[in-house]
Write a protein that holds these residues in place. Structure first.
Motif, short mmCIF file in Angstrom:
data_model
loop_
_atom_site.label_atom_id
_atom_site.label_comp_id
_atom_site.label_asym_id
_atom_site.label_seq_id
_atom_site.Cartn_x
_atom_site.Cartn_y
_atom_site.Cartn_z
N SER A 429 0.88 -1.33 -0.02
CA SER A 429 0.00 0.12 -0.16
C SER A 429 0.89 1.26 0.14
N LEU A 430 1.96 1.26 0.92
CA LEU A 430 2.55 2.54 0.96
C LEU A 430 3.47 2.66 -0.18
N PHE A 431 4.24 1.62 -0.70
CA PHE A 431 4.94 1.72 -1.84
C PHE A 431 4.42 2.22 -3.10
N SER A 432 3.23 1.47 -3.22
CA SER A 432 2.34 1.93 -4.37
C SER A 432 1.76 3.39 -4.57
N GLN A 433 1.32 3.82 -3.07
CA GLN A 433 0.60 5.03 -3.03
C GLN A 433 1.78 6.05 -3.21
N PHE A 434 3.01 6.03 -2.66
CA PHE A 434 4.16 6.97 -3.04
C PHE A 434 4.91 6.75 -3.97
N THR A 435 4.62 5.85 -4.82
CA THR A 435 5.26 5.85 -6.05
C THR A 435 4.44 6.21 -7.40
N LEU A 436 3.93 4.92 -7.77
CA LEU A 436 2.82 5.24 -9.05
C LEU A 436 1.71 6.18 -8.56
N SER A 437 0.95 5.93 -7.45
CA SER A 437 -0.04 6.84 -7.35
C SER A 437 0.20 8.42 -7.17
N LEU A 438 1.36 8.31 -6.45
CA LEU A 438 1.75 9.89 -6.40
C LEU A 438 1.89 10.53 -7.49
N HIS A 439 2.67 9.88 -8.56
CA HIS A 439 2.99 10.31 -9.89
C HIS A 439 1.72 10.63 -10.73
N ARG A 440 0.74 9.44 -10.53
CA ARG A 440 -0.50 10.01 -11.16
C ARG A 440 -1.30 11.09 -10.76
N LEU A 441 -1.47 11.26 -9.30
CA LEU A 441 -1.92 12.34 -9.01
C LEU A 441 -1.41 13.73 -9.07
N VAL A 442 0.00 13.65 -9.19
CA VAL A 442 0.50 14.91 -9.67
C VAL A 442 0.64 15.26 -11.06
N SER A 443 0.34 14.26 -11.89
CA SER A 443 0.37 14.34 -13.23
C SER A 443 -1.05 14.89 -13.77
N TYR A 444 -2.11 14.25 -13.17
CA TYR A 444 -3.54 14.79 -13.62
C TYR A 444 -4.22 15.62 -12.53
N GLN A 445 -3.50 16.49 -12.25
CA GLN A 445 -4.23 17.66 -11.20
C GLN A 445 -5.08 18.56 -11.91
N ASP A 446 -5.23 18.64 -13.00
CA ASP A 446 -6.09 19.20 -14.05
C ASP A 446 -7.09 18.51 -14.31
N PRO A 450 -12.96 18.83 -7.53
CA PRO A 450 -11.69 19.64 -7.42
C PRO A 450 -10.56 18.76 -7.21
N ALA A 451 -9.25 19.39 -7.40
CA ALA A 451 -8.11 18.77 -7.13
C ALA A 451 -7.68 18.61 -5.62
N TRP A 452 -8.24 19.56 -4.97
CA TRP A 452 -7.92 19.58 -3.60
C TRP A 452 -8.42 18.18 -2.83
N ALA A 453 -9.77 17.92 -3.25
CA ALA A 453 -10.28 16.59 -2.70
C ALA A 453 -9.63 15.37 -2.79
N GLN A 454 -8.89 15.50 -4.02
CA GLN A 454 -8.08 14.03 -4.39
C GLN A 454 -6.97 14.05 -3.47
N THR A 455 -6.35 15.53 -3.34
CA THR A 455 -5.13 15.50 -2.46
C THR A 455 -5.46 15.22 -1.01
N ALA A 456 -6.72 15.55 -0.66
CA ALA A 456 -7.12 15.22 0.73
C ALA A 456 -7.19 13.83 1.09
N ALA A 457 -7.88 13.32 -0.23
CA ALA A 457 -7.91 11.85 0.10
C ALA A 457 -6.87 10.99 -0.04
N PHE A 458 -5.77 11.34 -0.73
CA PHE A 458 -4.09 10.92 -0.71
C PHE A 458 -3.77 11.01 0.94
N GLY A 459 -3.83 12.25 1.36
CA GLY A 459 -3.34 12.29 2.83
C GLY A 459 -4.13 11.38 3.70
N CYS A 460 -5.68 11.22 3.43
CA CYS A 460 -6.44 10.18 4.38
C CYS A 460 -5.70 9.07 4.31
N LEU A 461 -5.35 8.43 3.33
CA LEU A 461 -4.86 6.94 3.05
C LEU A 461 -3.35 7.03 3.73
#
Length: 785
Positions: A429-446, A450-461
């Motif tokens: 979970s941690l490795f996937s979140q902070f490698t592949l998932s973090l890359h996708r989250l940053v790449s598709y902010q637009d 809203p984008a802040w909800a996805q970021t908040a969800a990332f922080g929640c996990l």
């Protein structure tokens, strides 16, 4: 891991690790074959009609290779051979190569997703299928990544490092997860090995003590009784003696057996010896046949009955007795009665071994009981009773020690495997979140709305991961309130991820949470039944499907793509949940049973080896004195009419009685052994006086033997009067004996010196009298202590 005979580590994995590897191999082959079949079917359906034959021609051999691996699970091939290993490796490699070559034939985004899904699952499962050959699994992973990249290039796509990075991450995480779970399995094997070693030593010690008690009882019933009778004098019919001496030799030389088979007690009781010549007892038998019981209790009853019949012959004053045996419910009861002179059982001295050791002690050693009922003038009744253990214990009844140990072992293995699986899921979970998932989250902010909800969800996990790590890294389970709150947060992330993405982007490259939340749910629900995790995944996929349907009916390509993503992500996670259930509820009990069976075999081997070694040592100790006497008496070389033979028999009888006294639980062991020798002399009509001075102290067994042996020899060769003195002084002890006529019968045996250099023996003769003193001075260090 496994252990050797004495508890040290052995080469090779333990039962938990072996069954873990076997379970993971089966899981990997079945999962890979299932994913290849489903995704291949979806890929062929999505292809153009003209490309279907070629696509089928490529994918069919891949399915056939999977079938070969499935066949090897049912009928294992000699995989130890290098050629067979190479053949299986080539079969697995052909799956990923043919799948990669099918991408340009199928064409389109669906083909790309299918190929990535199949090869991704293959790279993951290769680390499990080839767990014991990591280089083979790593080579297949590299081959799979190369085949995936080759398919992209042949499809006209420009080289992209992200798919290769994703596949490398999947392979590394799969191997890391395996190593974590294997480490916990090894920890369970090590803990089980230590516990089993302690139990084994206890069982071996108990078996050796039981064998020692049986040896002493046999020695009392055979050689001791025979030699004592010979030493008591002439004027009787000795025609029975040669056969009796030969039987005693056979009994003493027989190697003790440690078996758990069953025998017919009725057949054994029909062979009870009733004596020889005028001493023969006429037995009236009434035996219910058959009486099949374990061999241990059966032999204990048989030997006890034999000794009781011998007691009738020697002490009862009658030559008739009745022997009965029957089954009363779950009990087997044997009873011997006679109408002889009887006696008071309470008046029998503790050092008399016939009742205490040969009858009662034998039954207590096998879990049975023996009772003697007798009164002077009213005959004697001896009853043996053995209760068969219940096959099924009622509710609330304590389990036997071995069953409790097995239950504890299964719980230990289950706990370790669960902890390892939770750590592996958290790592993924941690490795996937902070490698592949973090890359996708940053790449598709637009893309997010809203984008802040996805970021908040990332922080929640991330917070959920931190909470789980706080408990798991300390070796503790997550408390239920924390678990359910964390699971609610994970479900909220699923909802946010579905409703803040355009429907056409769901389960696509921009949906970083779709394949991630299942891993968080897995380590939160790992200790529960699979239905809880399956329900969560169903709700998670259902939320995505609802959002897609609310936006309108998806196209065929979109539906197939969503199905492939659901199979590759959620289906894979569900299969891991099924694997975990299998490990906890199938592999753990099987590993516990296998470990118990292996340990039982090792224990039996140890017991057999130690019992045979002890028997050889005991028999070697008898070969110097007792065995020559029995051989001579058994073959007529020595005559019981010879005074010197009777004296030698008296000496050996005294030595044996001293040996019997070693097992008594008394405050003054040395004095107890001296008294045992005195009793034998008194049986010969010798008048013995005993004087004790000083305060007793602890004396080692080996020293006691050397101190008492000169007394036993001198008393055994005395026929008139003797005086024994035991003197305790600070740090020393002296045992002396004065015999009025012992010097006239002095032989080389009487001059035997102590073998222990700590014991000093002094002998003085004056006419027919002899004075022998054995002394021992306690070491200075022990006196200071």
């Amino acid at each position: 891991m496994s252990r050797a005979r004495n508890g040290e580590p052995m080469d090779g994995p333990g039962s938990s690790e072996r069954l873990l590897n076997r379970t993971l191999e089966r899981y990997g082959v079945w999962l890979r074959s299932t994913v290849v079949a489903l995704c291949s079917a979806l890929g062929v359906v999505s292809a153009d009609r003209a490309d279907m034959p070629l696509a089928t021609a490529l994918l069919a051999p891949a399915l056939l290779a999977c079938g070969v691996r499935l066949y090897t699970l049912r009928r294992p091939l000699p995989s130890a051979a290098l050629g067979m290993v190479s053949l299986l490796w080539l079969a697995d490699g052909s799956v990923v190569v043919l799948t990669g070559l099918s991408q340009p034939v199928l064409g389109g985004d669906v083909a790309e997703m299918m190929v990535e899904a199949i090869i991704g699952i293959c790279i993951i499962t290769f680390q499990h299928e080839w767990a014991t050959r990591p280089w083979a699994g790593a080579a297949l992973g590299v081959l799979g990544a190369a085949a995936c990249e080759l398919g992209d290039i042949l499809s006209g796509h420009s080289p992209d490092a992200m798919p290769l990075l994703r596949l490398a991450v999947l392979g590394a995480l799969s191997r890391a997860a395996y190593l974590i779970v294997r480490a916990r399995a090894r920890a369970a094997d090590r803990s089980a090995a230590l516990s089993a070693a302690a139990r084994r030593e206890a069982e071996v010690a108990a078996a050796r003590r039981a064998a020692e008690r049986e040896y002493l009882a046999t020695l009392h019933d055979t050689a001791s009784a025979t030699l004592l009778m010979v030493s008591q004098g002439d004027g009787r019919d000795w025609s029975w003696l040669p056969a009796r001496a030969r039987q005693d030799l056979e009994a003493l030389s027989a190697v003790p057996a440690f078996g758990t088979g069953s025998v017919d007690l009725a057949a054994l009781l029909a062979c009870v010896p009733a004596g020889e010549g005028p001493a023969r007892v006429r037995l009236t038998t009434t035996i219910d046949s058959p009486l099949v019981i374990p061999s241990g209790p059966a032999l204990a009853i048989f030997n006890g009955v034999r000794e009781a019949v011998s007691n009738v012959s020697r002490h009862a004053g009658v030559r008739e007795a009745e022997l009965r045996a029957w089954r009363a419910d779950d009990d087997v009861v044997v009873e011997l009665t006679d109408a002889g002179r009887g006696f008071d059982p309470e008046s029998v001295p503790p050092r008399r071994r016939g009742i205490k050791g040969s009858i009662i002690g034998r039954m207590q050693a096998v879990g049975g009981s023996a009772a003697i009922t007798s009164l002077p003038g009213n005959g004697t009744r001896v009853q043996w009773r053995w209760h068969a253990p219940a096959q099924q214990l009622p509710a609330g009844t304590l389990q036997p020690p071995r069953a409790r140990a097995r239950t504890a072992l299964v719980q230990l293995i289950r706990k370790q495997l669960l902890h390892g699986a939770q750590l592996a899921a958290l790592l993924i979970s941690l490795f996937s979140q902070f490698t592949l998932s973090l890359h996708r989250l940053v790449s598709y902010q637009d893309v997010y709305r809203p984008a802040w909800a996805q970021t908040a969800a990332f922080g929640c996990l991330a917070a959920v991961a931190g909470i789980g790590a706080f408990y798991l890294l300390r070796g503790k389970q997550i408390p239920p309130p924390v678990r359910w709150c964390s699971l609610g947060a994970v479900l909220a992330v699923s909802v946010i991820g579905a409703f803040t993405l355009p429907p056409d982007r769901l389960a696509g490259a921009a949906d970083w949470s779709f394949g991630l939340v299942g891993w968080y749910a897995l380590f939160l629900l790992a200790d529960l039944r699979l239905r809880w995790f399956a329900a969560f995944l169903g709700v998670h996929v259902g939320i995505t499907v609802i959002v897609v349907l609310l936006a309108g009916a998806p196209t065929t390509a979109e539906a197939i793509g969503l199905g492939i993503r659901a199979i590759s992500d959620c289906g894979f996670q569900l299969s891991v949940g099924f694997l975990l259930t299998r490990l906890l509820h199938g592999t753990a009990p099987a590993a516990g049973i296998a470990a118990e069976q292996e340990e039982e075999l090792r224990t039996r081997e140890r017991i057999q080896e130690d019992m045979q070694r002890d028997h050889k040592d005991r028999y070697r100790a008898l070969t110097a004195t007792t065995v020559p006497l029995l051989v001579g008496l058994g073959h007529g070389v020595l005559s019981p009419h010879d005074e010197e033979v009777r004296l030698r028999c008296g000496v050996e009888a005294a030595r044996m009685r001293r040996l019997f006294a070693e097992s008594d639980a008394v405050s003054d062991a040395l004095l107890n052994e001296v008294r045992a020798c005195i009793e034998v002399a008194e049986h010969q009509g010798v008048t013995v006086s005993l004087a004790v001075r000083g305060r007793p102290a602890e004396v080692p067994v080996s020293v006691r033997r050397e101190l008492v042996d000169p007394v036993a020899v001198t008393l055994g060769r005395t026929r008139s009067t003797a005086r024994v003195t035991v003197v305790w002084t600070p740090g020393a002890v002296r045992v002396s004996v004065v015999s009025e006529d012992g010097a006239t019968r002095q032989t080389a045996e009487a001059d035997k010196q102590a073998t222990d250099v700590q014991v000093t023996v002094v002998r003085t003769t004056r006419g027919a009298s002899v004075w022998v003193e054995a002394s021992w001075r306690q070491p200075a260090l022990a006196r200071v202590a």
